[in-house]
Design a protein around this motif. Structure first.
Motif, PDB file in Angstrom:
ATOM      1  N   LYS A 227      47.684  14.531  -9.937  1.00 48.65           N
ATOM      2  CA  LYS A 227      48.205  13.230 -10.343  1.00 48.65           C
ATOM      3  C   LYS A 227      47.091  12.190 -10.314  1.00 48.65           C
ATOM      4  O   LYS A 227      46.360  12.069  -9.350  1.00 48.65           O
ATOM      5  CB  LYS A 227      49.338  12.796  -9.409  1.00 48.65           C
ATOM      6  N   GLY A 228      46.984  11.449 -11.401  1.00 44.52           N
ATOM      7  CA  GLY A 228      45.995  10.385 -11.494  1.00 44.52           C
ATOM      8  C   GLY A 228      44.715  10.779 -12.181  1.00 44.52           C
ATOM      9  O   GLY A 228      43.934   9.909 -12.583  1.00 44.52           O
ATOM     10  N   PHE A 229      44.484  12.096 -12.371  1.00 49.58           N
ATOM     11  CA  PHE A 229      43.212  12.510 -12.983  1.00 49.58           C
ATOM     12  C   PHE A 229      43.147  12.112 -14.454  1.00 49.58           C
ATOM     13  O   PHE A 229      42.178  11.469 -14.888  1.00 49.58           O
ATOM     14  CB  PHE A 229      43.006  14.010 -12.829  1.00 49.58           C
ATOM     15  N   LEU A 230      44.139  12.502 -15.226  1.00 46.89           N
ATOM     16  CA  LEU A 230      44.116  12.191 -16.657  1.00 46.89           C
ATOM     17  C   LEU A 230      44.144  10.693 -16.907  1.00 46.89           C
ATOM     18  O   LEU A 230      43.628  10.214 -17.922  1.00 46.89           O
ATOM     19  CB  LEU A 230      45.291  12.874 -17.362  1.00 46.89           C
ATOM     20  N   GLU A 231      44.736   9.947 -15.970  1.00 50.04           N
ATOM     21  CA  GLU A 231      44.804   8.494 -16.119  1.00 50.04           C
ATOM     22  C   GLU A 231      43.494   7.804 -15.761  1.00 50.04           C
ATOM     23  O   GLU A 231      43.361   6.596 -15.961  1.00 50.04           O
ATOM     24  CB  GLU A 231      45.934   7.933 -15.254  1.00 50.04           C
ATOM     25  N   GLY A 232      42.522   8.560 -15.225  1.00 48.73           N
ATOM     26  CA  GLY A 232      41.216   7.989 -14.920  1.00 48.73           C
ATOM     27  C   GLY A 232      41.051   7.477 -13.513  1.00 48.73           C
ATOM     28  O   GLY A 232      40.034   6.840 -13.204  1.00 48.73           O
ATOM     29  N   SER A 233      41.992   7.761 -12.627  1.00 48.58           N
ATOM     30  CA  SER A 233      41.881   7.281 -11.248  1.00 48.58           C
ATOM     31  C   SER A 233      41.003   8.176 -10.385  1.00 48.58           C
ATOM     32  O   SER A 233      40.606   7.780  -9.285  1.00 48.58           O
ATOM     33  CB  SER A 233      43.276   7.173 -10.609  1.00 48.58           C
ATOM     34  N   LEU A 234      40.688   9.380 -10.874  1.00 48.98           N
ATOM     35  CA  LEU A 234      39.936  10.348 -10.086  1.00 48.98           C
ATOM     36  C   LEU A 234      38.765  10.916 -10.878  1.00 48.98           C
ATOM     37  O   LEU A 234      38.851  11.102 -12.094  1.00 48.98           O
ATOM     38  CB  LEU A 234      40.843  11.491  -9.643  1.00 48.98           C
ATOM     39  N   VAL A 235      37.681  11.190 -10.163  1.00 55.46           N
ATOM     40  CA  VAL A 235      36.474  11.786 -10.737  1.00 55.46           C
ATOM     41  C   VAL A 235      36.120  13.015  -9.912  1.00 55.46           C
ATOM     42  O   VAL A 235      36.109  12.944  -8.671  1.00 55.46           O
ATOM     43  CB  VAL A 235      35.276  10.809 -10.686  1.00 55.46           C
ATOM     44  N   VAL A 236      35.842  14.128 -10.567  1.00 53.57           N
ATOM     45  CA  VAL A 236      35.344  15.306  -9.844  1.00 53.57           C
ATOM     46  C   VAL A 236      33.891  15.053  -9.487  1.00 53.57           C
ATOM     47  O   VAL A 236      33.040  14.890 -10.355  1.00 53.57           O
ATOM     48  CB  VAL A 236      35.470  16.583 -10.698  1.00 53.57           C
ATOM     49  N   GLN A 237      33.614  14.997  -8.202  1.00 55.34           N
ATOM     50  CA  GLN A 237      32.238  14.766  -7.743  1.00 55.34           C
ATOM     51  C   GLN A 237      32.103  15.250  -6.314  1.00 55.34           C
ATOM     52  O   GLN A 237      32.837  14.813  -5.423  1.00 55.34           O
ATOM     53  CB  GLN A 237      31.874  13.275  -7.835  1.00 55.34           C
ATOM     54  N   ALA A 238      31.172  16.162  -6.088  1.00 51.02           N
ATOM     55  CA  ALA A 238      30.960  16.706  -4.751  1.00 51.02           C
ATOM     56  C   ALA A 238      30.521  15.602  -3.789  1.00 51.02           C
ATOM     57  O   ALA A 238      29.902  14.614  -4.187  1.00 51.02           O
ATOM     58  CB  ALA A 238      29.918  17.817  -4.794  1.00 51.02           C
ATOM     59  N   LEU A 239      30.843  15.796  -2.524  1.00 51.28           N
ATOM     60  CA  LEU A 239      30.644  14.752  -1.521  1.00 51.28           C
ATOM     61  C   LEU A 239      29.185  14.311  -1.418  1.00 51.28           C
ATOM     62  O   LEU A 239      28.890  13.106  -1.350  1.00 51.28           O
ATOM     63  CB  LEU A 239      31.144  15.254  -0.166  1.00 51.28           C
ATOM     64  N   ALA A 240      28.259  15.260  -1.400  1.00 47.67           N
ATOM     65  CA  ALA A 240      26.845  14.896  -1.302  1.00 47.67           C
ATOM     66  C   ALA A 240      26.409  14.081  -2.511  1.00 47.67           C
ATOM     67  O   ALA A 240      25.645  13.118  -2.385  1.00 47.67           O
ATOM     68  CB  ALA A 240      25.980  16.149  -1.165  1.00 47.67           C
ATOM     69  N   SER A 241      26.915  14.427  -3.673  1.00 46.06           N
ATOM     70  CA  SER A 241      26.590  13.686  -4.888  1.00 46.06           C
ATOM     71  C   SER A 241      27.138  12.265  -4.838  1.00 46.06           C
ATOM     72  O   SER A 241      26.526  11.332  -5.368  1.00 46.06           O
ATOM     73  CB  SER A 241      27.153  14.428  -6.109  1.00 46.06           C
ATOM     74  N   GLN A 242      28.282  12.084  -4.186  1.00 45.30           N
ATOM     75  CA  GLN A 242      28.882  10.752  -4.085  1.00 45.30           C
ATOM     76  C   GLN A 242      28.026   9.782  -3.272  1.00 45.30           C
ATOM     77  O   GLN A 242      28.180   8.569  -3.378  1.00 45.30           O
ATOM     78  CB  GLN A 242      30.271  10.841  -3.452  1.00 45.30           C
ATOM     79  N   MET A 243      27.119  10.302  -2.473  1.00 45.22           N
ATOM     80  CA  MET A 243      26.295   9.434  -1.628  1.00 45.22           C
ATOM     81  C   MET A 243      25.040   8.927  -2.328  1.00 45.22           C
ATOM     82  O   MET A 243      24.339   8.064  -1.790  1.00 45.22           O
ATOM     83  CB  MET A 243      25.907  10.180  -0.345  1.00 45.22           C
ATOM     84  N   ILE A 244      24.737   9.420  -3.529  1.00 44.94           N
ATOM     85  CA  ILE A 244      23.477   9.081  -4.188  1.00 44.94           C
ATOM     86  C   ILE A 244      23.489   7.687  -4.809  1.00 44.94           C
ATOM     87  O   ILE A 244      22.600   6.862  -4.551  1.00 44.94           O
ATOM     88  CB  ILE A 244      23.129  10.132  -5.258  1.00 44.94           C
ATOM     89  N   ALA A 245      24.465   7.377  -5.646  1.00 43.41           N
ATOM     90  CA  ALA A 245      24.469   6.092  -6.372  1.00 43.41           C
ATOM     91  C   ALA A 245      24.410   4.878  -5.448  1.00 43.41           C
ATOM     92  O   ALA A 245      23.669   3.920  -5.734  1.00 43.41           O
ATOM     93  CB  ALA A 245      25.690   6.011  -7.296  1.00 43.41           C
ATOM     94  N   PRO A 246      25.146   4.838  -4.323  1.00 43.09           N
ATOM     95  CA  PRO A 246      25.055   3.659  -3.450  1.00 43.09           C
ATOM     96  C   PRO A 246      23.661   3.417  -2.882  1.00 43.09           C
ATOM     97  O   PRO A 246      23.324   2.276  -2.526  1.00 43.09           O
ATOM     98  CB  PRO A 246      26.051   3.984  -2.327  1.00 43.09           C
TER      99      PRO A 246
END
Length: 448
Positions: A227-246
């Motif tokens: 729920k929420g994926f097709l609507e754009g509320s969720l992104v598949v992204q591994a946890l380590a990858s989520q720490m890079i952009a910040p």
């Protein structure tokens, strides 16, 4: 007889053949599952078999060698794949009845010939009868460790020298483990109400200490069903990858470059961090992958990104991009830090290939750094732990570029202080025992 062969095993064997011919397991499996109308149970079993066989290939082959009556027998590649798949079920999947694994393998081999069926039956029966001698526990010897945990010996020896036996064994076990599906809440679309609804109605769990990170506790086989994926509320992204952009500290109204941007997970994260209020350029060498990135960002409600096709290693092309306040260089690499997702990479990378990657990474880093405004920041990242692709690239760049300086990360910038080393580099390898992360590296430099 062929109609009785289960669709999950048939799909798995077809995908494994494609992997043997050079495709990535993730891509081949995704395409195969899209073509087939499988139940969630069959999708999950096909996925388990593909990744399990690729992860444990060398160990499975060692079992085959011990169970072949005439050693040195030349084996048909497809027959070997049938044996690997059956042996993975016998030695690793307790929920699969042994007789079912054997019967299915013999049935599939019989489609080639009765001789192949008899051979497969004999090898599997011997593996069942001599289970302990067919798969003995490893010793500390590098060669035996490499075979048992299905990693190249040169890589095992490197890790033993660098980390010692205990940490190396943990790394090998971690690399062969199943990665959880991890998601990031897209703050451009997800509101507190939608977040509450998503977590209540889906099998998702917030990851403590990691803002906007969720873990899928039970997969139905298709991320689109969450729920929420097709609507754009969720992104598949591994946890380590989520720490890079910040780590790039993007701010609204800045001009930001994401080099090597596809598939766009970090691009969308950068947009979310600035509330979609910046001038972001997504650069990638592949038009097709950039098209897929654009479609993904449209789903996520990102409007601040300009897409440019080009080679970041080409100094003439990059000059046309202009200058930037922030640059993310998520460089192409060996993928040795993401073996849970791309297990075939460990069989394809050689020490010589690491030097080739490092040369390309160095060219890209140098080219991108030249586009940085004075006082601007650049983050260089790779999903690899090798010294050639990480510290080696960064140190060589700093030595050759006196106009730039290392801007160390501080431990307060990341969710886990242990992820920042003594020099201020970000590194998730070896993975902390309490948090199974992919192996990412990042360094930050500033233009003086």
């Amino acid at each position: 007889m062929a109609s009785l062969f289960t669709p999950s095993r048939k799909v798995a064997l077809q995908v494994l053949q494609e992997v043997r011919e050079g495709r990535f397991a993730e891509d081949a499996l995704s395409d195969a599952l899209d073509r087939q109308s499988l139940s969630a149970k069959d999708r999950n079993l096909a996925t388990e078999l593909v990744y399990g066989v690729v992860r444990w290939r060398d160990r499975l082959d060692s079992i085959i060698r011990r169970c072949v009556i005439r050693p040195g027998t030349r084996m048909d590649p497809d027959v070997r794949e049938i044996l690997r798949t059956a042996l993975y079920q016998i030695f690793f999947l307790q929920r699969i009845p042994e007789h079912a694994a054997v019967d299915q393998a013999v049935m599939y081999a019989s489609q080639r010939s009765k001789k192949h069926a008899g051979f497969v039956n004999a090898v599997l029966r011997r593996a069942l009868r001599d289970r302990e001698t067919a798969d003995p526990p490893p010793e500390k010897d590098p060669r035996r460790l490499a075979v048992y945990y299905s990693h190249p010996e040169w890589l095992v020896r490197r890790w033993l020298h660098r980390f010692g036996y205990r940490k190396t064994k943990h790394i090998l076990q971690h690399n062969n483990s199943k990665a959880s599906l991890e998601l990031r809440l897209n703050t451009l679309k997800a509101t507190p109400d939608t977040v509450s609804q998503i977590t209540e109605e889906s099998e998702l769990q917030a990851i403590p200490g990691f803002p906007n990170a969720l873990r899928v506790m039970r997969s139905s086989g298709k991320v689109e069903t969450i729920k929420g994926f097709l609507e754009g509320s969720l992104v598949v992204q591994a946890l380590a990858s989520q720490m890079i952009a910040p780590l790039l500290k993007p701010q609204p109204d800045m001009r930001i470059l994401d080099a090597c941007a596809a598939p766009g997970g970090k691009t969308s994260h950068l947009a979310a961090l600035v509330q979609d209020n910046a001038r972001i350029v997504a650069l990638d060498i592949s038009q097709q992958r950039l098209n897929e990135t654009a479609a993904n960002l449209q789903r996520l409600g990102v409007h601040s990104v300009e897409f440019v096709v080009g080679d970041a290693a080409d100094p003439q092309m990059v000059k046309e991009l202009g200058t930037f306040d922030r640059i993310l260089v998520d460089a192409p690499c060996s993928n040795l830090g993401v073996l849970r997702h791309n297990p075939e990479a460990k069989y394809r990378v050689t020490p010589e290939a690491l030097m080739q990657f490092a040369r390309i990474q160095s060219r890209i880093l140098s080219n991108m750094a030249g586009l940085l405004n004075p006082g601007g920041m650049l983050v260089y990242s790779v999903c690899s732990p090798t010294e050639e692709e990480t510290v080696g690239v960064v140190d060589a760049f700093l030595t050759a570029s006196p106009g730039f300086s290392l801007l160390p990360f501080i431990r307060e910038e990341v969710p886990m202080p242990v992820l920042v080393d003594a020099r201020g580099f970000f590194a998730t390898f070896p993975p902390p025992p309490e948090m199974p992360l992919d192996g990412f590296f990042a360094a930050r430099v500033a233009r003086k």
